[in-house]
Write a protein that holds these residues in place. Structure first.
Motif, PDB file in Angstrom:
ATOM      1  N   GLN A  38       0.853  -1.184   0.000  1.00 36.38           N
ATOM      2  CA  GLN A  38       0.000   0.000   0.000  1.00 36.38           C
ATOM      3  C   GLN A  38       0.895   1.242   0.000  1.00 36.38           C
ATOM      4  O   GLN A  38       1.647   1.477   0.950  1.00 36.38           O
ATOM      5  CB  GLN A  38      -0.911   0.002   1.244  1.00 36.38           C
ATOM      6  N   HIS A  39       0.797   2.031  -1.068  1.00 32.37           N
ATOM      7  CA  HIS A  39       1.721   3.152  -1.248  1.00 32.37           C
ATOM      8  C   HIS A  39       1.383   4.322  -0.323  1.00 32.37           C
ATOM      9  O   HIS A  39       0.306   4.391   0.275  1.00 32.37           O
ATOM     10  CB  HIS A  39       1.749   3.596  -2.702  1.00 32.37           C
ATOM     11  N   GLY A  40       2.307   5.251  -0.235  1.00 30.13           N
ATOM     12  CA  GLY A  40       2.143   6.415   0.619  1.00 30.13           C
ATOM     13  C   GLY A  40       1.356   7.529  -0.058  1.00 30.13           C
ATOM     14  O   GLY A  40       0.926   7.424  -1.211  1.00 30.13           O
ATOM     15  N   PHE A  41       1.202   8.626   0.663  1.00 23.88           N
ATOM     16  CA  PHE A  41       0.422   9.769   0.192  1.00 23.88           C
ATOM     17  C   PHE A  41       1.192  10.514  -0.886  1.00 23.88           C
ATOM     18  O   PHE A  41       2.384  10.810  -0.748  1.00 23.88           O
ATOM     19  CB  PHE A  41       0.138  10.704   1.376  1.00 23.88           C
ATOM     20  N   GLY A  42       0.515  10.827  -1.984  1.00 26.45           N
ATOM     21  CA  GLY A  42       1.132  11.600  -3.054  1.00 26.45           C
ATOM     22  C   GLY A  42       2.114  10.832  -3.904  1.00 26.45           C
ATOM     23  O   GLY A  42       2.870  11.429  -4.675  1.00 26.45           O
ATOM     24  N   THR A  43       2.093   9.519  -3.803  1.00 26.31           N
ATOM     25  CA  THR A  43       2.976   8.711  -4.637  1.00 26.31           C
ATOM     26  C   THR A  43       2.147   7.576  -5.225  1.00 26.31           C
ATOM     27  O   THR A  43       0.952   7.719  -5.428  1.00 26.31           O
ATOM     28  CB  THR A  43       4.197   8.225  -3.835  1.00 26.31           C
ATOM     29  N   SER A  44       2.758   6.432  -5.511  1.00 31.15           N
ATOM     30  CA  SER A  44       2.043   5.363  -6.200  1.00 31.15           C
ATOM     31  C   SER A  44       2.724   4.033  -5.933  1.00 31.15           C
ATOM     32  O   SER A  44       3.762   3.973  -5.253  1.00 31.15           O
ATOM     33  CB  SER A  44       2.002   5.644  -7.707  1.00 31.15           C
ATOM     34  N   GLY A  45       2.158   2.985  -6.507  1.00 29.25           N
ATOM     35  CA  GLY A  45       2.745   1.667  -6.357  1.00 29.25           C
ATOM     36  C   GLY A  45       4.017   1.462  -7.148  1.00 29.25           C
ATOM     37  O   GLY A  45       4.610   0.381  -7.108  1.00 29.25           O
ATOM     38  N   ARG A 164      -7.707  21.173  -2.735  1.00 30.19           N
ATOM     39  CA  ARG A 164      -8.008  20.696  -4.087  1.00 30.19           C
ATOM     40  C   ARG A 164      -7.261  21.534  -5.119  1.00 30.19           C
ATOM     41  O   ARG A 164      -6.690  21.010  -6.086  1.00 30.19           O
ATOM     42  CB  ARG A 164      -9.520  20.770  -4.342  1.00 30.19           C
ATOM     43  N   THR A 165      -7.232  22.860  -4.906  1.00 31.97           N
ATOM     44  CA  THR A 165      -6.522  23.744  -5.821  1.00 31.97           C
ATOM     45  C   THR A 165      -5.023  23.465  -5.804  1.00 31.97           C
ATOM     46  O   THR A 165      -4.356  23.456  -6.848  1.00 31.97           O
ATOM     47  CB  THR A 165      -6.795  25.208  -5.453  1.00 31.97           C
ATOM     48  N   THR A 166      -4.485  23.224  -4.608  1.00 24.32           N
ATOM     49  CA  THR A 166      -3.061  22.949  -4.476  1.00 24.32           C
ATOM     50  C   THR A 166      -2.674  21.668  -5.205  1.00 24.32           C
ATOM     51  O   THR A 166      -1.686  21.629  -5.953  1.00 24.32           O
ATOM     52  CB  THR A 166      -2.674  22.844  -2.996  1.00 24.32           C
ATOM     53  N   PHE A 167      -3.463  20.613  -5.012  1.00 26.39           N
ATOM     54  CA  PHE A 167      -3.138  19.342  -5.651  1.00 26.39           C
ATOM     55  C   PHE A 167      -3.331  19.415  -7.169  1.00 26.39           C
ATOM     56  O   PHE A 167      -2.605  18.754  -7.919  1.00 26.39           O
ATOM     57  CB  PHE A 167      -3.984  18.216  -5.052  1.00 26.39           C
ATOM     58  N   ARG A 201      16.305   9.391  -6.341  1.00 26.39           N
ATOM     59  CA  ARG A 201      15.589  10.528  -6.920  1.00 26.39           C
ATOM     60  C   ARG A 201      14.709  10.118  -8.097  1.00 26.39           C
ATOM     61  O   ARG A 201      13.529  10.486  -8.163  1.00 26.39           O
ATOM     62  CB  ARG A 201      16.604  11.581  -7.351  1.00 26.39           C
ATOM     63  N   ALA A 202      15.242   9.371  -9.046  1.00 27.78           N
ATOM     64  CA  ALA A 202      14.485   9.021 -10.250  1.00 27.78           C
ATOM     65  C   ALA A 202      13.284   8.145  -9.914  1.00 27.78           C
ATOM     66  O   ALA A 202      12.182   8.345 -10.458  1.00 27.78           O
ATOM     67  CB  ALA A 202      15.396   8.319 -11.248  1.00 27.78           C
ATOM     68  N   LEU A 203      13.487   7.190  -9.025  1.00 33.61           N
ATOM     69  CA  LEU A 203      12.385   6.306  -8.618  1.00 33.61           C
ATOM     70  C   LEU A 203      11.258   7.104  -7.981  1.00 33.61           C
ATOM     71  O   LEU A 203      10.077   6.950  -8.332  1.00 33.61           O
ATOM     72  CB  LEU A 203      12.910   5.257  -7.637  1.00 33.61           C
ATOM     73  N   LEU A 204      11.598   7.985  -7.049  1.00 28.80           N
ATOM     74  CA  LEU A 204      10.585   8.770  -6.348  1.00 28.80           C
ATOM     75  C   LEU A 204       9.934   9.795  -7.267  1.00 28.80           C
ATOM     76  O   LEU A 204       8.733  10.066  -7.154  1.00 28.80           O
ATOM     77  CB  LEU A 204      11.220   9.452  -5.139  1.00 28.80           C
ATOM     78  N   ARG A 205      10.701  10.367  -8.179  1.00 24.65           N
ATOM     79  CA  ARG A 205      10.149  11.329  -9.147  1.00 24.65           C
ATOM     80  C   ARG A 205       9.070  10.675 -10.000  1.00 24.65           C
ATOM     81  O   ARG A 205       7.952  11.194 -10.124  1.00 24.65           O
ATOM     82  CB  ARG A 205      11.272  11.851 -10.034  1.00 24.65           C
ATOM     83  N   ASP A 206       9.384   9.530 -10.574  1.00 23.90           N
ATOM     84  CA  ASP A 206       8.436   8.881 -11.475  1.00 23.90           C
ATOM     85  C   ASP A 206       7.207   8.373 -10.725  1.00 23.90           C
ATOM     86  O   ASP A 206       6.082   8.435 -11.238  1.00 23.90           O
ATOM     87  CB  ASP A 206       9.119   7.733 -12.211  1.00 23.90           C
ATOM     88  N   ALA A 207       7.409   7.891  -9.508  1.00 22.10           N
ATOM     89  CA  ALA A 207       6.276   7.393  -8.723  1.00 22.10           C
ATOM     90  C   ALA A 207       5.331   8.529  -8.340  1.00 22.10           C
ATOM     91  O   ALA A 207       4.104   8.356  -8.340  1.00 22.10           O
ATOM     92  CB  ALA A 207       6.781   6.676  -7.476  1.00 22.10           C
ATOM     93  N   ALA A 208       5.881   9.692  -8.032  1.00 15.09           N
ATOM     94  CA  ALA A 208       5.035  10.832  -7.664  1.00 15.09           C
ATOM     95  C   ALA A 208       4.314  11.397  -8.877  1.00 15.09           C
ATOM     96  O   ALA A 208       3.128  11.757  -8.796  1.00 15.09           O
ATOM     97  CB  ALA A 208       5.881  11.912  -6.993  1.00 15.09           C
ATOM     98  N   ALA A 209       4.992  11.476 -10.012  1.00 20.22           N
ATOM     99  CA  ALA A 209       4.336  11.960 -11.228  1.00 20.22           C
ATOM    100  C   ALA A 209       3.165  11.047 -11.593  1.00 20.22           C
ATOM    101  O   ALA A 209       2.096  11.515 -12.008  1.00 20.22           O
ATOM    102  CB  ALA A 209       5.347  12.023 -12.369  1.00 20.22           C
ATOM    103  N   TRP A 210       3.344   9.754 -11.423  1.00 25.05           N
ATOM    104  CA  TRP A 210       2.267   8.781 -11.651  1.00 25.05           C
ATOM    105  C   TRP A 210       1.154   8.978 -10.618  1.00 25.05           C
ATOM    106  O   TRP A 210      -0.037   8.875 -10.928  1.00 25.05           O
ATOM    107  CB  TRP A 210       2.863   7.382 -11.558  1.00 25.05           C
ATOM    108  N   GLY A 211       1.557   9.285  -9.383  1.00 26.98           N
ATOM    109  CA  GLY A 211       0.576   9.449  -8.313  1.00 26.98           C
ATOM    110  C   GLY A 211      -0.324  10.656  -8.485  1.00 26.98           C
ATOM    111  O   GLY A 211      -1.458  10.669  -7.997  1.00 26.98           O
ATOM    112  N   ARG A 217      -6.653  14.433  -8.434  1.00 27.44           N
ATOM    113  CA  ARG A 217      -7.894  14.086  -7.746  1.00 27.44           C
ATOM    114  C   ARG A 217      -7.684  12.954  -6.742  1.00 27.44           C
ATOM    115  O   ARG A 217      -8.252  12.961  -5.647  1.00 27.44           O
ATOM    116  CB  ARG A 217      -8.944  13.668  -8.774  1.00 27.44           C
ATOM    117  N   GLY A 218      -6.867  11.966  -7.100  1.00 29.16           N
ATOM    118  CA  GLY A 218      -6.646  10.855  -6.199  1.00 29.16           C
ATOM    119  C   GLY A 218      -5.951  11.276  -4.920  1.00 29.16           C
ATOM    120  O   GLY A 218      -6.259  10.768  -3.834  1.00 29.16           O
ATOM    121  N   VAL A 219      -4.999  12.214  -5.017  1.00 27.18           N
ATOM    122  CA  VAL A 219      -4.295  12.684  -3.829  1.00 27.18           C
ATOM    123  C   VAL A 219      -5.265  13.424  -2.910  1.00 27.18           C
ATOM    124  O   VAL A 219      -5.255  13.234  -1.685  1.00 27.18           O
ATOM    125  CB  VAL A 219      -3.117  13.593  -4.232  1.00 27.18           C
ATOM    126  N   TYR A 220      -6.112  14.249  -3.497  1.00 26.76           N
ATOM    127  CA  TYR A 220      -7.109  14.972  -2.694  1.00 26.76           C
ATOM    128  C   TYR A 220      -8.062  14.000  -2.009  1.00 26.76           C
ATOM    129  O   TYR A 220      -8.341  14.119  -0.805  1.00 26.76           O
ATOM    130  CB  TYR A 220      -7.894  15.932  -3.584  1.00 26.76           C
TER     131      TYR A 220
END
Length: 297
Positions: A38-45, A164-167, A201-211, A217-220
Motif C-alpha cells: 500500500q503506497h504512501g500519500f502523493g505517490t504510487s505503487g 483541491r486547488t493545491t493538488f 531521486r528518479a524512482l521517487l520522481r516517477d512514482a510521484a508523477a504517476w501518483g 484528484r486521487g491525492v485529494y
C-alpha cells in the motif's frame, strides 16, 4: 545499498465489479506468494525497488495497487479505507489469488494495510507497517497526534477547496516539470529524508508523477479519506504485524508508535537509529526477508 538499474515493471489494470479500473504494478513471479504493498500519500505503487533477484530468492511477488485517481486507477468518490480494502480483495480475486497474502504499507499506506487486515482477516497472513501514520479522523488516535498534524487535519477539513486547488496545481507541475518538482520537494525535506531521496531521486520522481495523475484528484480524495473516521477498528486486526520506524523520522515522529503497537496486541517495533521516513528504501532486503519469514510461519 544498491538496486538494479532497470525500471519498474509495466503498469497493469484489472476491472472491478462496479465497472471501474484498478491499476497496479506486479513485481516478481506471478507463481510466487503474494504481498500487497500500500503506497504512501502523493505517490504510487511504482515507488518500490525493482529487485527481481531478491523476490526470486524469497519466492515472493509484490502487488502494488494504485488507489483510485492514481496512475491508471479510475477516480472514485468518496474514497474510504474500507472501500479500497474491498478494491484490493477484488484485485486478488481477479488474479486468482485465494489464499492469505502478506500486506505492507508505507506512511499513510500503513493505515490502508491495517484496514485490509481488519476488514478481510481471512485474506491477510501477516503485515508490516513502514514509517506508518495514524488515522487522522479517529477520535482516540487524534488525541495522540502532534500539534502540527492536528493543524494539517484542520486545514484539510476546513478548507478542502484550497487543498483541491493545491493538488491540481501540483499535478500540472509533476506533468510538465517532473525534475524541477522532485528537486523542489527534496529541498523542503528534513535531513534524513533528503539524504535517502537524493539516492533514489528518479524512482521517487516517477512514482510521484504517476501518483498525481487525474489532475491530482486521487491525492485529494486520499487526504479526505485520511481525515474522516476510518471505518474500521485497529483492534480487529488478527494477523501478526511488525512495525518499522526511524528514530529520526522528520515526517511522522516515532513518539506514538508504541501506542499503535499496543493497540495491535504488543506488536514488535523495529526502531532504527538515525533513519527517517524513507527507511523502506534502505532496508528493503531486511523487510522482505522478515515478511517471507512471517508468511512461512
Amino acid at each position: 545499498m544498491s538496486f538494479p538499474t532497470a525500471g519498474p515493471p509495466p503498469p497493469l489494470t484489472v476491472g472491478l465489479p462496479d465497472g471501474r479500473r484498478l491499476g497496479y504494478t506486479r513485481y516478481g513471479d506471478p507463481a510466487h506468494r503474494a504481498v500487497v504493498y500500500q503506497h504512501g500519500f502523493g505517490t504510487s505503487g511504482r515507488a518500490l525497488p525493482p529487485d527481481a533477484a531478491l523476490l526470486a530468492r524469497l519466492q515472493l511477488q509484490i502487488l502494488a495497487p494504485d488507489r483510485p485517481g492514481t496512475g491508471q486507477s479510475s477516480v472514485y468518490r468518496p474514497l474510504t479505507f474500507p472501500s479500497f480494502a474491498d478494491d484490493v480483495v477484488a484485485l486478488l480475486d481477479a488474479l486468482g489469488i485465494a489464499g492469505p497474502v502478506g500486506v505492507m504499507g508505507w506512511s499513510v499506506g500503513g493505515v490502508h494495510a491495517l484496514a485490509l487486515a481488519a476488514r478481510h482477516p481471512a485474506r491477510v497472513a501477516a503485515g508490516q507497517l513502514l514509517s506508518t501514520c495514524l488515522p487522522l479522523g479517529e477520535p482516540e488516535a487524534y488525541r495522540h497526534l502532534s500539534p502540527l498534524w492536528k493543524a494539517l487535519r484542520w486545514g484539510q477539513v476546513s478548507f478542502p477547496w484550497l487543498n483541491r486547488t493545491t493538488f491540481l496545481w501540483l499535478s500540472g507541475q509533476w506533468r510538465r516539470h517532473p525534475d524541477r518538482t522532485i528537486d523542489w520537494f527534496i529541498r523542503l525535506m528534513f535531513a534524513e529524508e533528503k539524504r535517502v531521496s537524493h539516492q533514489h531521486r528518479a524512482l521517487l520522481r516517477d512514482a510521484a508523477a504517476w501518483g498525481f495523475a487525474h489532475h491530482g484528484r486521487g491525492v485529494y480524495d486520499d487526504a479526505q479519506a485520511w481525515c474522516r473516521p476510518p471505518g474500521f477498528r485497529i483492534e480487529d486486526v488478527q494477523a501478526p504485524v511488525r512495525l518499522w520506524h526511524g528514530a529520526a523520522d522528520g515526517v511522522w515522529a516515532p513518539g506514538n508508535i508504541p501506542y499503535l503497537a499496543q493497540r495491535l496486541g504488543g506488536a514488535p517495533v523495529h526502531l532504527l537509529p538515525g533513519q527517517g521516513h524513507m527507511l523502506y528504501l534502505e532496508n528493503w532486503t531486511a523487510i522482505l526477508e522478515e515478511m517471507a519469514g512471517m508468511m512461512n510461519a
